[in-house]
Design a protein around this motif. Sequence first.
Motif, PDB file in Angstrom:
ATOM      1  N   ILE A 152       0.865  -1.185   0.000  1.00 35.44           N
ATOM      2  CA  ILE A 152       0.000   0.000   0.000  1.00 35.44           C
ATOM      3  C   ILE A 152       0.896   1.226   0.000  1.00 35.44           C
ATOM      4  CG2 ILE A 152      -1.784   1.283   1.231  1.00 35.44           C
ATOM      5  CD1 ILE A 152      -2.725  -1.379   2.415  1.00 35.44           C
ATOM      6  N   THR A 153       0.770   2.053  -1.015  1.00 30.32           N
ATOM      7  CA  THR A 153       1.603   3.246  -1.143  1.00 30.32           C
ATOM      8  C   THR A 153       0.799   4.507  -0.818  1.00 30.32           C
ATOM      9  OG1 THR A 153       1.074   3.597  -3.476  1.00 30.32           O
ATOM     10  CG2 THR A 153       2.909   2.097  -2.979  1.00 30.32           C
ATOM     11  N   ALA A 154       1.501   5.627  -0.799  1.00 31.12           N
ATOM     12  CA  ALA A 154       0.831   6.900  -0.515  1.00 31.12           C
ATOM     13  C   ALA A 154      -0.272   7.179  -1.519  1.00 31.12           C
ATOM     14  CB  ALA A 154       1.858   8.030  -0.511  1.00 31.12           C
ATOM     15  N   ALA A 155      -0.077   6.748  -2.746  1.00 34.94           N
ATOM     16  CA  ALA A 155      -1.083   6.968  -3.789  1.00 34.94           C
ATOM     17  C   ALA A 155      -2.379   6.206  -3.499  1.00 34.94           C
ATOM     18  CB  ALA A 155      -0.530   6.544  -5.148  1.00 34.94           C
ATOM     19  N   ASP A 156      -2.294   5.161  -2.677  1.00 30.07           N
ATOM     20  CA  ASP A 156      -3.473   4.345  -2.368  1.00 30.07           C
ATOM     21  C   ASP A 156      -4.273   4.872  -1.179  1.00 30.07           C
ATOM     22  OD1 ASP A 156      -2.744   2.431  -4.363  1.00 30.07           O
ATOM     23  OD2 ASP A 156      -1.301   1.561  -2.956  1.00 30.07           O
ATOM     24  N   LEU A 157      -3.768   5.890  -0.489  1.00 26.00           N
ATOM     25  CA  LEU A 157      -4.442   6.374   0.711  1.00 26.00           C
ATOM     26  C   LEU A 157      -5.783   7.022   0.372  1.00 26.00           C
ATOM     27  CD1 LEU A 157      -1.427   8.014   2.618  1.00 26.00           C
ATOM     28  CD2 LEU A 157      -2.491   5.789   3.043  1.00 26.00           C
ATOM     29  N   PRO A 158      -6.805   6.733   1.158  1.00 29.70           N
ATOM     30  CA  PRO A 158      -8.127   7.328   0.925  1.00 29.70           C
ATOM     31  C   PRO A 158      -8.202   8.747   1.498  1.00 29.70           C
ATOM     32  CG  PRO A 158      -8.232   5.837   2.796  1.00 29.70           C
ATOM     33  CD  PRO A 158      -6.818   5.760   2.274  1.00 29.70           C
ATOM     34  N   LEU A 159      -7.766   9.724   0.723  1.00 26.32           N
ATOM     35  CA  LEU A 159      -7.716  11.102   1.210  1.00 26.32           C
ATOM     36  C   LEU A 159      -9.077  11.790   1.052  1.00 26.32           C
ATOM     37  CD1 LEU A 159      -4.290  12.322  -0.254  1.00 26.32           C
ATOM     38  CD2 LEU A 159      -4.765  11.284   1.970  1.00 26.32           C
ATOM     39  N   PRO A 160      -9.429  12.639   2.000  1.00 26.45           N
ATOM     40  CA  PRO A 160     -10.672  13.420   1.872  1.00 26.45           C
ATOM     41  C   PRO A 160     -10.580  14.384   0.687  1.00 26.45           C
ATOM     42  CG  PRO A 160      -9.828  13.457   4.130  1.00 26.45           C
ATOM     43  CD  PRO A 160      -8.739  12.884   3.278  1.00 26.45           C
ATOM     44  N   GLN A 161     -11.712  14.888   0.289  1.00 25.68           N
ATOM     45  CA  GLN A 161     -11.756  15.841  -0.822  1.00 25.68           C
ATOM     46  C   GLN A 161     -10.947  17.091  -0.494  1.00 25.68           C
ATOM     47  OE1 GLN A 161     -15.730  16.869  -1.935  1.00 25.68           O
ATOM     48  NE2 GLN A 161     -15.118  18.110  -3.700  1.00 25.68           N
ATOM     49  N   ASP A 162     -10.233  17.601  -1.492  1.00 22.34           N
ATOM     50  CA  ASP A 162      -9.420  18.820  -1.376  1.00 22.34           C
ATOM     51  C   ASP A 162      -8.223  18.666  -0.447  1.00 22.34           C
ATOM     52  OD1 ASP A 162     -11.151  20.174  -3.107  1.00 22.34           O
ATOM     53  OD2 ASP A 162     -12.471  20.762  -1.462  1.00 22.34           O
ATOM     54  N   VAL A 163      -7.842  17.435  -0.144  1.00 17.88           N
ATOM     55  CA  VAL A 163      -6.613  17.166   0.610  1.00 17.88           C
ATOM     56  C   VAL A 163      -5.635  16.500  -0.346  1.00 17.88           C
ATOM     57  CG1 VAL A 163      -5.572  15.858   2.505  1.00 17.88           C
ATOM     58  CG2 VAL A 163      -7.799  16.944   2.822  1.00 17.88           C
TER      59      VAL A 163
END
Length: 212
Positions: A152-163
Amino acid sequence: MSAEKITAEKRTEFGKGAARRIRREHKIPAVVYGHGAEPLHVILPGHATMMALKNHGYNALLELSLDGETHLALTKQVQIDPIKRVIEHVDFVAVVRGEKVTVEVPIIVVGEAKPGTLVVTEASSIQLEAEATHVPEQIEVSVEGAVAGTLITAADLPLPQDVSLLVDPATLIVNVTEQVSAAALEADLEQAEVEAGIEKDAPETEAAADSE
């Protein structure tokens, strides 16, 4: 993330003695930096501040009320007494609604990977850019049902909108590997010792037989 409202007092005395007096009154010395203004030195109520930081984590946003004015302050550093475990001092950065800020947000791993696997957390936090009043308290990463070899890489993180990410998207966050048995670990250790030229002492029974 909503701002916690705290009533502050202006700090007029400085030095170690003054700081000790503030803490004896169950209050916390603090300073607010930023936006080109002189640092704002304040005194905060101990219990209310402690609860705000406990409830909102690393990047707690406080709305400080001081002499009829309101100051929006984002937590940047908290100094804690290593023995008493009480807050000694807090550094904040002044922010305004709508502006983007750089924050370090903790990563929380949730779920259960497949049996026989080992979940290795490679990064416990991640640097993000977010709007000052919408900083996520944490980022959850699920390993539910993950098999050995899952990365799991940083690109896979479930980030909130506008983050958005402020690190390389390829940064490794979680590594799910195959769990190694005790026998395999011992075999690897023995092989490493052989390659390094390390000779083990003979067992006592063998040593006794050789001496006869």
